[in-house]
Design an enzyme around this catalytic site. Structure first.
Site, PDB file in Angstrom:
ATOM      1  N   TYR A  32     105.938  12.717  25.937  1.00 41.63           N
ATOM      2  CA  TYR A  32     106.343  11.346  25.606  1.00 41.63           C
ATOM      3  C   TYR A  32     105.993  11.001  24.169  1.00 41.63           C
ATOM      4  O   TYR A  32     105.235  11.715  23.501  1.00 41.63           O
ATOM      5  CB  TYR A  32     105.726  10.332  26.575  1.00 41.63           C
ATOM      6  N   LYS A 147     101.287  15.526  23.418  1.00 45.42           N
ATOM      7  CA  LYS A 147     101.485  14.177  23.960  1.00 45.42           C
ATOM      8  C   LYS A 147     102.224  14.305  25.288  1.00 45.42           C
ATOM      9  O   LYS A 147     103.448  14.159  25.364  1.00 45.42           O
ATOM     10  CB  LYS A 147     102.259  13.319  22.944  1.00 45.42           C
ATOM     11  N   GLU A 179      88.363  11.484  19.779  1.00 46.63           N
ATOM     12  CA  GLU A 179      89.260  10.351  19.541  1.00 46.63           C
ATOM     13  C   GLU A 179      88.966   9.269  20.557  1.00 46.63           C
ATOM     14  O   GLU A 179      87.935   9.318  21.228  1.00 46.63           O
ATOM     15  CB  GLU A 179      90.715  10.805  19.606  1.00 46.63           C
ATOM     16  N   LEU A 203      94.839  14.202  19.630  1.00 47.01           N
ATOM     17  CA  LEU A 203      96.256  14.006  19.318  1.00 47.01           C
ATOM     18  C   LEU A 203      96.411  13.818  17.807  1.00 47.01           C
ATOM     19  O   LEU A 203      95.680  13.017  17.211  1.00 47.01           O
ATOM     20  CB  LEU A 203      96.786  12.771  20.043  1.00 47.01           C
TER      21      LEU A 203
HETATM   22  N1  PDD Z   1      98.863   6.445  22.220  1.00 44.73           N
HETATM   23  N2  PDD Z   1      95.186   9.569  20.623  1.00 44.73           N
HETATM   24  C1  PDD Z   1      95.663   9.311  21.849  1.00 44.73           C
HETATM   25  C2  PDD Z   1      95.007   9.946  23.029  1.00 44.73           C
HETATM   26  C3  PDD Z   1      96.762   8.431  22.017  1.00 44.73           C
HETATM   27  O1  PDD Z   1      97.239   8.198  23.233  1.00 44.73           O
HETATM   28  C4  PDD Z   1      97.329   7.815  20.866  1.00 44.73           C
HETATM   29  C5  PDD Z   1      98.491   6.875  20.941  1.00 44.73           C
HETATM   30  C6  PDD Z   1      96.797   8.124  19.595  1.00 44.73           C
HETATM   31  C7  PDD Z   1      97.363   7.545  18.328  1.00 44.73           C
HETATM   32  O2  PDD Z   1      98.600   8.151  18.002  1.00 44.73           O
HETATM   33  P1  PDD Z   1      99.708   7.365  17.157  1.00 44.73           P
HETATM   34  O3  PDD Z   1      99.050   6.899  15.899  1.00 44.73           O
HETATM   35  O4  PDD Z   1     100.737   8.410  16.912  1.00 44.73           O
HETATM   36  O5  PDD Z   1     100.190   6.222  17.981  1.00 44.73           O
HETATM   37  C8  PDD Z   1      95.727   9.011  19.517  1.00 44.73           C
HETATM   38  C9  PDD Z   1     100.063   5.666  22.436  1.00 44.73           C
HETATM   39  C10 PDD Z   1     100.195   4.465  21.558  1.00 44.73           C
HETATM   40  C11 PDD Z   1     100.163   5.383  23.918  1.00 44.73           C
HETATM   41  O6  PDD Z   1      99.902   6.297  24.688  1.00 44.73           O
HETATM   42  O7  PDD Z   1     100.547   4.264  24.303  1.00 44.73           O
END
Ligand code: PDD
Length: 285
Positions: A32, A147, A179, A203
């Site tokens: 996703y 992801k 993270e 991630l």
């Molecule tokens: N999540 N780490 C994890 C585990 C995450 O689920 C996310 C983002 C990030 C930040 O990634 P980015 O900057 O590309 O949004 C880091 C999204 C927003 C979600 O699952 O809703």
């Protein structure tokens, strides 16, 4: 009523249906992305689609669309929904077989689903005061760089924060920062911005990249290196970053204040640069 995309058809979200035999439902077998949209312009779309491609490849799930086809669907979903700022959720699963079997099915079409929600970024009081976080051992698998829709560990970890009246859970593996449950984490110590290096343990955030680019562009001293738990606890600033949280200060961790318990100057500056950067995107720059 929002409009979604499911396997080639645009339809009202409330009417969309997938099979209970879908491997996304049975196994969490899918990839996703969450793509923020500002003034109807997707932010860093190419980077989100490149990360999707990487996840699909690692899951051995053939990408059902070319990049230009993906971009077309994302733009169409944005156009068909009412909000000017949106959060586009996109997922691809390995599809629905006729029986439950761990091994990959043969000749099954993937399920492709996109939906839009109003983009909700942190409210003014959170920007002004920061948010509280708890810490926990990172008990997820060893491919946190992907992801995938299999997010049960992330959900359990986020709920830990909610149960403590907090916004996020900051994760440590073997004593080192990885993270957040749904965000990347930065810290500031003695004026130096520190971020953990990309690896299979976190991630590779799109926002993480933007923050490091902005730090380089504006001459903020920064270092990408392993960060000890103790360095986080005694940091001057801790932030969480994500496509929906943008750059949000964490001002207490496990009931202990970070710095003076207020969002710090480096984070406030970074958020301002981030907002400026968004505006260039909105103008088509
Ligand atoms: N999540 N780490 C994890 C585990 C995450 O689920 C996310 C983002 C990030 C930040 O990634 P980015 O900057 O590309 O949004 C880091 C999204 C927003 C979600 O699952 O809703």
């Amino acid at each position: 009523m929002s409009t979604c995309y499911l396997n080639g058809t645009y339809q009202p979200l409330a009417e969309a249906r997938v099979s209970p035999m879908d491997r996304g439902f049975l196994f969490g077998d899918g990839a996703y992305e969450v793509i923020p949209v500002y003034s109807r312009r997707p932010f860093r779309l190419a980077e989100h689609l490149a990360r999707l491609e990487r996840t699909l490849e690692a899951l051995r799930l053939p990408n059902p669309y070319r990049l230009d086809e993906w971009a077309g669907i994302v733009h169409e979903i944005v156009a068909r929904n009412t909000w000017s700022d949106q959060s586009i959720y996109l997922q691809v699963t390995r599809g629905a077989d006729t029986r439950r079997n761990h091994a990959f099915p043969i000749g099954v079409q993937p399920t492709v689903f996109l939906m839009s929600e109003a983009l909700v970024t942190p409210p003014a009081d959170q920007l002004a005061n920061g948010v509280a976080a708890v810490s926990a051992a990172d008990f997820r698998w060893l491919r946190c760089d992907l992801k995938t829709t299999a997010l049960l560990a992330n959900c359990l970890l986020r709920q830990m924060a909610i149960d403590h009246g907090c916004a996020e859970t900051v994760l440590f593996r073997d004593g080192f920062l990885t993270e957040g449950s749904a965000s990347n984490i930065f810290i500031v110590r003695d004026g130096v911005l520190l971020a953990p290096p990309k690896s299979h343990l976190m991630l590779p955030g799109i926002t993480y990249d933007v923050v490091l680019e902005l730090a380089a562009k504006h001459g903020v001293a920064h270092e990408v290196r392993d960060i000890l738990k103790d360095e986080v606890r005694t940091a001057d600033e801790v932030w969480m970053t994500s496509s929906t949280k943008e750059v949000l200060a964490i001002t207490s961790l496990d009931d202990r204040l970070i710095g003076d318990g207020r969002p710090g100057p480096v984070g406030r500056q970074m958020l301002a640069w981030y907002q400026d950067f968004k505006k260039t995107v909105m103008r088509g720059g």
